[in-house]
Scaffold this active site. Structure first.
Site, short mmCIF file in Angstrom:
data_model
loop_
_atom_site.label_atom_id
_atom_site.label_comp_id
_atom_site.label_asym_id
_atom_site.label_seq_id
_atom_site.Cartn_x
_atom_site.Cartn_y
_atom_site.Cartn_z
CB ILE A 30 -1.02 -0.01 1.36
CG1 ILE A 30 -1.73 1.18 1.22
CG2 ILE A 30 -0.26 -0.31 2.64
CD1 ILE A 30 -3.04 1.10 2.26
CB SER A 31 1.39 3.94 -2.44
OG SER A 31 1.66 3.02 -3.60
CD GLN A 32 6.02 7.85 0.41
OE1 GLN A 32 7.06 7.13 -0.15
NE2 GLN A 32 6.23 8.67 1.26
#
Length: 630
Positions: A30-32
């Protein structure tokens, strides 16, 4: 506000709001939050926008986009992640997000064009399909680059073939896997998500899970299908209409299910009147009307392999009658007398305009959803002569249909035949009008009627009734997980049976790598024995061939790792009554997700052609040996 803690794996909730990527399994993250916010900002979203997201992952970015845009279409390569994302959206009440499993590098052509596309994985280059699916003024935000030199790009479509590009800085994303991106052998994937059996590529997983058998005649073969005995509907496919092993295997499976699991109906991809004649014969009733299966493609049901099965049904019904037990019934799912109707159209057009007859012949050859011969569509601009024939053709077809159905009207199944005839005649004009001009509507109407017929038969025979269906893979493999749905908005019988009889339907596809097949070059052409080309390297058939196993059953639910490895969209071959080896890639392959399309897949690596039987001359059939001289 979108609760990010709902989109991370259990145990990671306390880290949900840290500005850092988090693992979600399958080698994905899950991207920052910063990067997600940056990409959404640069996509310049508006409340009325339709947005494509490539790389659903946890679903967090899709959820954020859905709070801004009108609708979100999201593609995920990993089925487990897609299923989890859907569940999260459902729980949170996000109703304007559609998720599918597929190749994100190809986009979502059916839903295009998009006002914005956001890609949450890095590609070596910008996939052409994504640029083409942008609307005029649409924005594409995507990480691009090889190795660790990824750059975040913003691309805006300014014209039919013109784009503006902006560099938004350096980034690092997981690789985008797909036909127009990286291959699944990308080192980051193999390092990030080692398999529990790391040496096993898909074909090795197939080899490990495959349940081999010596032949379809061996007693152990039919017993493999006991696992489907509790189903109410078992659909048995075929990847060609002219392969002996497919008919022999379906016969052996059907005999076993009838003898050991209480199945009491067999229904096939054939005309209702023809099947009614067979039903009379296996139940010891006199024949009437024309011999069944006497029109193109005769070999599909008038062959030695199928006739042996009918002989068994007749003997079994005689045994049942002596025991005062109900007989096994035989039905055709094609209520339309399709082949006879097409023949009627062609005969009429040959007399009126041979040129328009040739156009019609080619269009009928493309009624199958996998046929895409460019030459056919290049000639499909209908002439005035073609349109002027429509009313006469419709009248001729409906009259032909009425005569055919009248022939089945008094065989002890009067009510069922009358009801089915009424259903068909009520929609006949619409069906033949659609069939005359071709397209997905003709396919959808046909398969919907097939599914309706299955439902009517089960209702008619009561709650304990169980049915075996023989049809092509294109009818029995769930269309939602093929190009049929994704590219052409088509549905099919297997899909509808799953939807209407959830948990009571089993879909079993059959396939082969090479051998011989009976097929024609064109619709209404001569049957020929043709050599089947070896399967293409990018296909599911090649994976099965590379397993090194000559015959096996693949239970697609038996091994979680195998199931996951066969979710990815790959080519699958479909040969019907027409086979054109010279244009095989265009004419006979489409992309599918094998483990979602079927419940099981039956494999014969090398196969032989059917053994066609000659059609009897009119008026010479013998009631005692009819229909196939057994």
């Amino acid at each position: 506000m979108v609760p990010r803690e709902k989109f991370v794996d259990p145990g990671f909730e306390e880290f949900a709001y840290e500005d850092a990527p988090l693992s979600i399994g399958e080698g994905q993250t899950i991207s920052q939050p910063y990067i997600v916010a940056l990409m959404i900002e640069k996509a310049d979203l508006d409340a009325g926008d339709k947005v494509l997201e490539v790389g659903t992952g946890s679903g967090y970015a899709s959820a954020l986009i859905s709070r801004i845009a009108r609708h979100v279409y999201s593609i995920e390569r990993h089925e487990r992640l897609a299923v989890q994302a859907r569940e999260r959206f459902e729980k949170l009440g996000y109703r304007n997000i559609d998720v599918r499993v597929g190749d994100g590098s190809k986009g979502w052509a059916k839903a295009a064009p998009f006002d914005a596309i956001i890609v949450s994985a890095g590609a070596p280059e910008v996939p052409a399909a994504l640029k083409e699916q942008l609307d005029l003024g649409g924005r594409l935000v995507i990480p691009v680059g090889r190795g660790e030199e990824q750059r975040l790009k913003r691309i805006m479509r300014t014209g039919a073939t013109t784009f503006e590009e902006e560099d938004l800085g350096g980034v690092f994303f997981v690789p985008l896997i797909g036909e127009d991106a990286w291959t699944a052998a990308h080192p980051m994937y193999t390092a990030a998500a080692p398999s529990s059996r790391p040496e096993e590529t898909p074909y090795k997983l197939i080899a490990a899970v495959a349940e081999e058998f010596p032949s379809a005649d061996d007693r152990s073969f039919a017993a493999l299908f006991d696992r489907f005995g509790e189903s109410r509907i078992v659909l048995l496919g075929e990847s060609t209409h002219g392969t002996a092993e497919f008919y022999e295997a379906r016969a052996a499976i059907s005999r076993h299910l009838i003898e050991h699991h209480g199945f009491n109906m067999v229904a096939v991809e054939a005309d209702w009147p023809d099947a009614a004649a067979v039903d009379r014969w296996i139940n010891g009733q006199p024949s009437k009307g024309d011999p069944p299966f006497s029109r193109f493609p005769r070999w599909m049901w008038r062959n030695l392999e199928f006739s042996r099965f009918l002989g068994w049904l007749k003997r079994d019904n005689e045994r049942r009658k002596a025991l005062h037990a109900d007989p096994v019934r035989f039905y055709g799912l094609d209520l339309y007398n399709m082949s006879g109707s097409i023949r009627s159209v062609l005969d009429y057009l040959e007399n009126v305009s041979p040129e328009t007859a040739e156009i019609a012949r080619e269009r009928y050859g493309c009624l199958s959803p996998w046929q895409s011969d460019p030459a056919t569509y290049g000639r499909a601009v209908l002439t005035d002569a073609y349109r002027s024939c429509e009313a006469a053709v419709l009248k001729q077809c409906t009259e032909l249909l009425a005569r055919s159905l009248d022939d089945t009207a008094s065989d002890g199944h009067d009510f069922l035949n009358a009801a089915q005839s009424a259903r068909l005649l009520a929609a006949a004009e619409r069906y033949y009008r659609i069939m005359y001009y071709g397209g997905s509507q003709a396919w959808n109407l046909r398969d919907t009627y097939m599914a309706d017929t299955v439902e009517h038969l089960l209702d008619f025979h009561g709650p304990t009734a169980k049915i075996i269906i023989w049809a092509h893979n294109s009818h029995i493999g769930d269309a939602r997980y093929t190009d049929m749905a994704a590219a052409r908005d088509e549905l099919n019988l297997g899909q509808l049976c799953r939807q209407r009889f959830d948990g009571m339907t089993s879909l079993i596809g059959l396939g082969t790598h090479s051998g011989e097949v009976i097929a024609a070059n064109d619709w209404d052409g001569q049957a020929e024995k043709k050599q089947v080309n070896p399967s293409l390297p990018q296909s599911y058939e090649r994976l099965c061939h590379d397993s090194g196993k000559p015959r096996f059953l693949l239970d697609l639910a038996a091994d979680e790792e195998l199931h996951a490895s066969l979710v990815e969209q790959r080519l699958q071959r479909f040969i019907g009554v027409i086979y054109r080896p010279e244009t095989e890639r265009l004419s006979h392959y489409m992309s599918t997700s094998l483990s979602r399309q079927y419940d099981a897949f039956l494999w014969f690596d090398e196969t032989r052609a059917l053994s066609p039987l000659m059609a009897p001359e009119s008026g010479t059939s013998d009631p005692e040996t009819f229909p196939f001289g057994l």
